[in-house]
Write a protein that holds these residues in place. Structure first.
Motif, PDB file in Angstrom:
ATOM      1  N   MET A  46      50.768  25.867  24.961  1.00 32.88           N
ATOM      2  CA  MET A  46      50.323  26.503  26.202  1.00 32.88           C
ATOM      3  C   MET A  46      49.484  27.724  25.877  1.00 32.88           C
ATOM      4  N   ARG A  47      48.502  27.983  26.751  1.00 33.52           N
ATOM      5  CA  ARG A  47      47.756  29.230  26.605  1.00 33.52           C
ATOM      6  C   ARG A  47      48.626  30.377  27.084  1.00 33.52           C
ATOM      7  N   VAL A  48      48.305  31.569  26.564  1.00 32.95           N
ATOM      8  CA  VAL A  48      49.100  32.753  26.877  1.00 32.95           C
ATOM      9  C   VAL A  48      49.203  32.968  28.387  1.00 32.95           C
ATOM     10  N   GLU A  49      48.100  32.702  29.095  1.00 33.04           N
ATOM     11  CA  GLU A  49      48.133  32.937  30.539  1.00 33.04           C
ATOM     12  C   GLU A  49      49.223  32.096  31.212  1.00 33.04           C
ATOM     13  N   ARG A  50      49.306  30.820  30.821  1.00 30.89           N
ATOM     14  CA  ARG A  50      50.311  29.961  31.448  1.00 30.89           C
ATOM     15  C   ARG A  50      51.722  30.374  31.036  1.00 30.89           C
ATOM     16  N   ILE A  51      51.848  30.814  29.778  1.00 33.21           N
ATOM     17  CA  ILE A  51      53.170  31.242  29.307  1.00 33.21           C
ATOM     18  C   ILE A  51      53.661  32.432  30.126  1.00 33.21           C
ATOM     19  N   ALA A  80      45.358  37.912  38.028  1.00 28.29           N
ATOM     20  CA  ALA A  80      45.295  39.371  38.038  1.00 28.29           C
ATOM     21  C   ALA A  80      46.583  39.960  37.485  1.00 28.29           C
ATOM     22  N   ARG A  81      47.725  39.365  37.879  1.00 30.85           N
ATOM     23  CA  ARG A  81      48.989  39.925  37.419  1.00 30.85           C
ATOM     24  C   ARG A  81      49.188  39.705  35.925  1.00 30.85           C
ATOM     25  N   VAL A  82      48.732  38.549  35.434  1.00 29.86           N
ATOM     26  CA  VAL A  82      48.830  38.316  33.990  1.00 29.86           C
ATOM     27  C   VAL A  82      47.992  39.338  33.243  1.00 29.86           C
ATOM     28  N   ALA A  83      46.787  39.582  33.737  1.00 27.77           N
ATOM     29  CA  ALA A  83      45.910  40.539  33.074  1.00 27.77           C
ATOM     30  C   ALA A  83      46.544  41.930  33.074  1.00 27.77           C
ATOM     31  N   ALA A  84      47.107  42.304  34.215  1.00 29.00           N
ATOM     32  CA  ALA A  84      47.736  43.619  34.304  1.00 29.00           C
ATOM     33  C   ALA A  84      48.912  43.712  33.337  1.00 29.00           C
ATOM     34  N   ALA A 126      44.522  36.277  27.226  1.00 29.88           N
ATOM     35  CA  ALA A 126      45.189  35.276  28.059  1.00 29.88           C
ATOM     36  C   ALA A 126      44.745  33.861  27.741  1.00 29.88           C
ATOM     37  N   GLN A 127      43.505  33.709  27.254  1.00 29.85           N
ATOM     38  CA  GLN A 127      42.999  32.351  27.023  1.00 29.85           C
ATOM     39  C   GLN A 127      43.314  31.819  25.625  1.00 29.85           C
ATOM     40  N   ASN A 128      44.023  32.601  24.817  1.00 31.64           N
ATOM     41  CA  ASN A 128      44.338  32.146  23.460  1.00 31.64           C
ATOM     42  C   ASN A 128      45.692  31.463  23.405  1.00 31.64           C
ATOM     43  N   TYR A 129      45.943  30.817  22.256  1.00 32.16           N
ATOM     44  CA  TYR A 129      47.229  30.154  22.044  1.00 32.16           C
ATOM     45  C   TYR A 129      48.131  31.058  21.202  1.00 32.16           C
ATOM     46  N   PRO A 130      49.441  30.865  21.309  1.00 27.99           N
ATOM     47  CA  PRO A 130      50.369  31.771  20.615  1.00 27.99           C
ATOM     48  C   PRO A 130      50.119  31.887  19.111  1.00 27.99           C
ATOM     49  N   HIS A 131      49.702  30.778  18.455  1.00 27.59           N
ATOM     50  CA  HIS A 131      49.598  30.866  17.001  1.00 27.59           C
ATOM     51  C   HIS A 131      48.472  31.802  16.554  1.00 27.59           C
TER      52      HIS A 131
END
Lengths: 315, 321, 276, 325
Positions: free
Chosen positions: B111-116, B134-138, B150-155
């Motif tokens: 999952m991408r960070v945003e979805r996590i 917006a809340r994820v960014a904040a 937010a668009q990256n993966y955990p690894h």
């Protein structure tokens, strides 16, 4: 360990009962009537009814199942509709071919797998490893019956070294074994390929374990550590897969026996299918199930003998 | 204080079923928690320390209603979690979130960070895409990461950054209570301090109260006002953190404090176990077999957790002075 | 895709061979040199030539046409049998992993049990009950696939569920269905894809064996397994007839196995991280 | 008497494009009976240093520099001779006692193995000696432990068994790689006390590898602090802890929450995270995170600067860092 054995035996018995129910259920749906088949198309309905009665085919299912099981337990497998003779000696004679064939194939596969698996794991990532892995891919891809036919073409048709098939009987053990060598190779190659891959990967996993580093730190050489510490740990998955593959080996034997015209269990069952000789097929399938389930029981016990944690977990 | 505590754990019992010793024999049971009670007051973070097998992780799971206790109750602001229906329980989950130990295992690698980070919002539903974004960014900014992450993966992140992502996920629903199970013990020393400072900031600025579970006294002492010490499924001592560790009343607390490595003094070597621990009778104090002060009574009778003044509770017949 | 293929010889060769198999089947639907089942006694056992690339068999049928058309049965059996295996296997495996307890034990015991009846043995039973045919072969092979997929699904799903991200999803209030679709399936899909590829190969082998024994595809449907059994009757006169169908089977199986191996390496994030 | 002298030790691992240096110029000495703590975070090269001393570096790794043990050069020693030293003169204890013991072999037999190997004992005699060793490491019931399989023992008991295995042949040097990281603090304290006791009675030297400065502080005469493959600072424990001349050591000391410190006080943080060994450039590995970084820190390896009492710091600004603590 005694407790473990007792428990496993109980599971074994339960499994066999379920297997017999499944075989009986599938086979009894069979359309067609054994009595009709035995007497041929010219028989009168009365004669068919009389024979059905004699064979017990008009009894309720539960009674027939009970009789069948009781017979199996006594070694009385019933009477073949096609041959009109007792089934037990027919199957007994076929096992004299099939069991040695399976045993030879298994032994061949195990020997190749151990040697090639250790060799490949020891040389991980190098040319020797790649060569072994490439060969196993070919071993997996070549159908056993095609390999059998190819060997017949080479050794019987072209070189005329061996007869293309048939079985001389155990009166002459040397010739009997000779007649089983090509079939055993045809049957064993795919198994050898599978087991080589399992041995290699199980060994690689064991080699990566911390206890291997401990063994080296004690002053064991790489090779000694491999044989003494890694191999026993790799043996459990190898034995397990060997047990699971046994069913496929038996299935393969049915096909390969056909290529080499060996009077084994497989041929007997195929002939019985075309003869509509249900009871022989039923007994044969049951017997194979017993062999497979029994061998897997032995594998379980062997794994538990190697790995104390398995004894513990089962208890 | 008239208001209900933020989290109230009341006489919780939990035992795990063991495999049968023999075929057809009755299952054995391994008690994980036996009669654990404590209350977490809003704004005062609460610590639970104990060794492995003390039941502290089981406690975390039950406090989050991930596991049902065999007996006892858990109340969040007075509402008993195990009496709620599925829907109500789900709504309550917005008020309590969790941070896990392993910053590599707690984030889904696919999952991408945003979805996590937005997952707790997805579970609650009713949040628009734009608002979620917006809340994820904040939240990412609040934990010291860039909104672009937010668009990256955990690894693609380091261990410390991953733990920040996990913290951001826990905070996205603006929970009052965050249960943190060993939140820094998998982090490198030089990164631990960042995470601890972040937790301190969140307590002060975002009004988060932590239920912090750890084996490390220093970490608990740094974050928590009140602490409970667990041993074999029981709280053996609880009270204000500073007093608890400065003058332990329970011999086990003393052993823990003495065993904790410190830079400022040589360790007090615990007496090596020379004799095998006496088999516990099952009735006595669970710590008695290891206790240097044990007397006959300790093996006979289990002491209850009783008030010892100054907000301290201790379960020992012969507390240290 | 380029990234996946780089340095992965297995994947590359596997994809080419599997692509060739699919292409053969597609071409045979619209064109074969001769009608595959057309008997032409005057040309019986004709050697390979421009007219008959691989020669003709004992009944004068064009071997090349039969090989082309035979790929269709292999693919049909493989697709349907693997489909059956995936459909029931994934459902059973997920159910077992999510339900735990008695349901899980029972399903796994049943799976172990089915291993005692390999596809060929089930097919023998089915055939003696319902008569030979492709449908029986598909059912037998498909049933044999179910426990393999079910066990794999359960094992991988259990390890995904044991990871803290699944626990975190539960803690944030997500239900089992959401967790299954968002966390479990994406994480076990690579393992399932790899296994499905390998089961496809095994299905092709099993179909060939069944047809060789006369329990699978029936005439006039062309099948590689039956071609081998036909070839065996004229082994002394035309051994080459046994070469082509066997090679077709072996290359198809090899391609699928290599594809599976290559996908395993390509889809394993640990391996991928190490390579990049 | 110097037991071990490590001079400019390097370990290189070939990677896809270039060799990666995992250990860079490690230099330290150890006298008989002395204990050295090697402290570092993940990827600092501390474990690789320990493995290189045993000659157990990964198969493709190249070891350079010099390791003189009992006057003998170990770098480049042939495998057979190295094998005779391992487990006999130098023994090693590993982090995870569950996985470091072979799960299929009884504990007694595993403890006996080095005795059979190096002392030529019969299996029976070695077995009896193993039971004695298990008692010596104060396992509660040595007979039971000898018969047990590893999974039947607790973590602490397993680590005691590992120690019994290590001391069987009376080694002159024991290397313990994070021996207590997997254990509870109370068990950790006992295991470390046991190691102290064994060292005092047998005069063996100890290298204690740990990620925790505090663990090392209480048990080692000298410490070496590693970061990004370099020993950034080394010296007598007291001196390094109280008069550190290296910004990394100082940052580590300040970043650690101490029990007894006021609650909620801000910890001094080190920005960023430890570098992966692939990313270590030509300069000081700590340069990217250090508050005192100069231009030169990014372009050249800091030299080892010696101070009094064998205190050495690799930092361009070591001299400026007076006794500020």
């Amino acid at each position: 360990m005694a407790l473990f054995l007792l428990q496993r035996l109980a599971v074994l018995a339960a499994t066999l009962v379920v297997a017999s129910l499944v075989v009986f259920a599938v086979m009894e749906i069979l359309p067609g009537d054994a009595a009709e088949t035995m007497l041929g198309p010219t028989a009168t309905p009365e004669a068919v009814a009389a024979l059905s009665h004699k064979l017990g085919l008009d009894l309720p299912l539960s009674v027939r199942y009970a009789r069948w099981i009781a017979g199996l337990a006594r070694g009385d497998l019933g009477v073949s509709a096609a041959y009109g003779s007792a089934i037990a000696p027919l199957i007994g004679a076929s096992l004299l071919v099939s069991l040695p064939l399976a045993a030879m194939a298994m032994a061949l596969a195990a020997a190749i797998a151990l040697a090639a698996g250790v060799y490949a794991a020891d040389r991980r990532g190098r040319a020797g490893d790649a060569a072994v892995m490439g060969l196993t891919q070919i071993g997996l891809a070549v159908p056993n019956f095609w390999l059998a036919i190819l060997m017949v073409i080479v050794f019987a048709v072209t070189l005329r070294l061996v007869p293309a098939g048939g079985f001389p009987g155990w009166g002459d053990p040397a010739r009997a074994v000779a007649a089983l060598i090509l079939p055993a190779i045809a049957l064993g190659v795919a198994q050898a390929a599978i087991l080589t891959r399992v041995t290699r990967s199980a060994l690689l996993e064991a080699l990566n374990e911390d206890y291997m580093r401990t063994a080296r730190a004690k002053g064991l050489s790489r090779r000694a550590a491999l044989w003494r510490h890694a191999l026993p740990n790799a043996l459990v998955p190898v034995l397990t897969i060997m047990g699971l593959q046994f069913a496929n080996l038996i299935a393969g034997a049915i096909v390969v026996e056909n290529v080499f015209v060996l009077p084994g269990l497989g041929r007997l069952m195929l002939q019985s299918i075309s003869n509509r000789d249900t009871l022989v097929v039923e007994d044969g399938v049951m017997l194979i199930a017993v062999l497979v389930i029994g061998l897997n029981f032995l594998v379980d016990v062997a794994c538990a003998a190697i790995d104390p944690r398995l004894r513990q977990r089962a208890a | 204080m008239s208001a209900a505590p933020l989290l109230d754990v009341a006489d919780v019992h939990k035992a795990y079923r063991l495999p049968r010793p023999r075929p057809f024999a009755a299952h054995g049971f391994k008690p994980a928690l036996s009669g654990v009670s404590f209350a977490v007051i809003a704004g005062r973070s609460f610590g639970v320390v104990g060794e492995s097998g003390s039941g502290k992780s089981t406690l975390a799971r039950i406090a989050l209603a991930l596991d049902r206790p065999d007996a006892g109750a858990v109340r969040l602001e007075g509402r008993s979690l195990f009496d709620l229906g599925r829907r109500d329980l789900r709504a309550q989950r917005a008020h309590m979130q969790m941070i896990f130990q392993d910053p590599f295992g707690s984030l889904d690698p696919r999952m991408r960070v945003e979805r996590i980070i937005a997952e707790p919002l997805a579970a609650q539903g009713g949040v628009s895409r734009a608002e979620r974004r917006a809340r994820v960014a904040a939240q990412l900014q609040a934990v010291g990461l860039r909104p672009g992450d937010a668009q990256n993966y955990p690894h693609e992140f380091s261990g410390g950054q991953r733990q920040r992502i996990a913290i951001a996920r826990a905070l996205i629903t603006r929970p009052k209570l965050v249960i943190a199970d060993e939140p820094v013990s998998a982090l490198d020393v030089s990164v631990q301090a960042q995470a601890l400072n972040l937790m301190t900031d969140l307590m002060r600025d975002a009004g988060v109260t932590f239920l912090l579970i750890s084996h490390d006294l220093a970490v608990v002492a740094h974050i928590c006002e009140t602490t409970a010490v667990m041993f074999r499924g029981k709280i053996v001592e609880a009270g204000p953190t500073a007093a608890l560790f400065a003058s332990p009343a329970h011999p086990y607390t003393r052993e823990l404090v003495d065993a904790t490595p410190r830079l400022d003094r040589a360790p007090k070597a615990a007496a090596p176990l020379s004799a095998p621990p006496a088999p516990a009778s099952g009735r006595g104090c669970p710590y008695a077999p290891r206790c240097p002060q044990a007397r006959p009574r300790c093996g006979e009778d289990a002491p209850a957790l009783t008030e010892a003044g100054e907000g301290r509770r201790v379960a020992c017949w012969f507390p240290l002075g | 895709m380029r990234v996946l293929l780089r340095g992965n010889f297995s994947l590359w060769l596997g994809a080419v061979l599997t692509g060739a198999l699919l292409l053969m089947a597609a071409v045979s639907l619209v064109w074969t040199p001769y009608p595959p089942a057309a008997i032409d006694i005057p040309h019986k056992l004709a050697p390979p030539s421009l007219a008959h690339w691989f020669g003709a068999d004992a009944l004068g049928r064009d071997v090349a046409s039969q090989i082309l058309a035979g790929s269709r049965v292999s693919i049909l059996v493989g697709v349907v049998a693997v489909g059956i295996g995936l459909l029931f296997g994934v459902a059973l495996g997920l159910f077992a992993a999510f339900r735990k307890g008695v349901a899980e034990d029972a399903i796994m015991k049943a799976c172990d049990f089915v291993f005692a009846f390999p596809a060929l043995l089930s097919a023998i039973m089915l055939t003696s009950a319902f008569g030979p045919g492709v449908v029986n072969a598909i059912v037998a092979i498909g049933v044999a696939n179910v426990p393999i997929i079910a066990k794999l699904t359960r094992a991988t799903a259990n390890s995904a569920l044991a990871r803290e991200y699944a626990l975190a999803a539960r803690a944030s209030g997500r239900g089992p269905v959401a967790i299954a679709f968002d966390h479990v399936l994406p994480n076990i899909a690579p393992a399932l894809i790899v296994q499905a590829t390998i089961q496809f190969a095994i299905a092709i082998l099993a179909e060939a064996a069944l047809s060789y024994l006369g329990l699978g595809a029936q005439p006039p449907q062309p099948s590689w397994g039956r071609m081998l059994s036909d070839a065996q009757t004229v082994l002394y006169n035309a051994p080459r007839l046994a070469i082509y169908p066997g090679a077709a089977i072996a290359l198809s199986v090899l391609g699928l196995n290599l594809l599976g191996d290559g996908l395993r390496d390509a889809l394993d994030p640990k391996l991928r991280a190490r390579r990049s | 008497m110097t037991l071990l002298a490590v001079e400019d030790l390097t370990v290189d691992l070939p990677a896809a494009d270039r060799a990666v240096r995992l250990v860079d110029g490690a230099t330290f000495r150890l006298r008989a009976g002395e204990s050295l703590g090697v402290v570092g975070e993940s990827g600092s090269g501390k474990t690789m240093t320990a493995l290189a001393l045993m000659g157990l570096q990964p198969p493709l790794a190249r070891v350079g520099g010099s390791i003189r043990f009992e006057g003998r050069e170990l770098v480049g020693l042939d495998e057979d001779a190295m094998r005779r030293i391992r487990g006999d003169r130098i023994a090693m204890i590993f982090q995870e006692p569950m996985t470091a013991l072979n799960p299929l072999v009884r504990v007694g037999a595993q403890v006996a193995e080095p005795l059979v190997l190096h002392r030529g004992m019969s299996r029976r005699a070695a077995g009896a000696e193993a039971a004695r060793l298990l008692a010596h490491v104060r396992l509660a019931d040595p007979e039971r432990a000898a018969r047990a399989y590893p999974f039947e023992l607790s973590g602490g008991e397993r680590q005691r068994a590992m120690i019994a295995m290590a001391i069987g042949c009376s080694p002159r040097l024991v290397i313990a790689d994070e021996p207590t990281t997997a254990l509870d603090v109370t068990v950790q304290a006992r295991i470390l006390a046991l190691l102290d006791g064994l060292r005092a009675e047998s005069g063996m030297a100890l290298i204690l590898v740990s990620h925790d400065l505090a663990v090392v502080a209480g048990h080692c005469d000298r410490v070496a602090v590693m970061y990004g493959g370099l020993i950034l600072e080394s010296g007598p424990t007291d001196v390094v802890l109280r008069r550190s001349r290296n910004p990394y050591t100082r940052a580590l000391l300040e970043a650690r929450p101490e029990p007894g410190a006021p609650r909620g006080a801000r910890l001094k943080t080190i920005p960023g995270s430890p570098p992966h060994h692939r990313d270590v450039g030509p300069g000081c590995p700590f340069a990217g995170r250090c508050a005192l970084t100069l231009d030169v820190c990014r372009s050249a390896r800091p030299p080892a600067i010696a101070f009094a009492a064998g205190h050495v710091s690799r930092c361009f600004r070591a001299a400026e860092l007076e006794d500020a603590a």
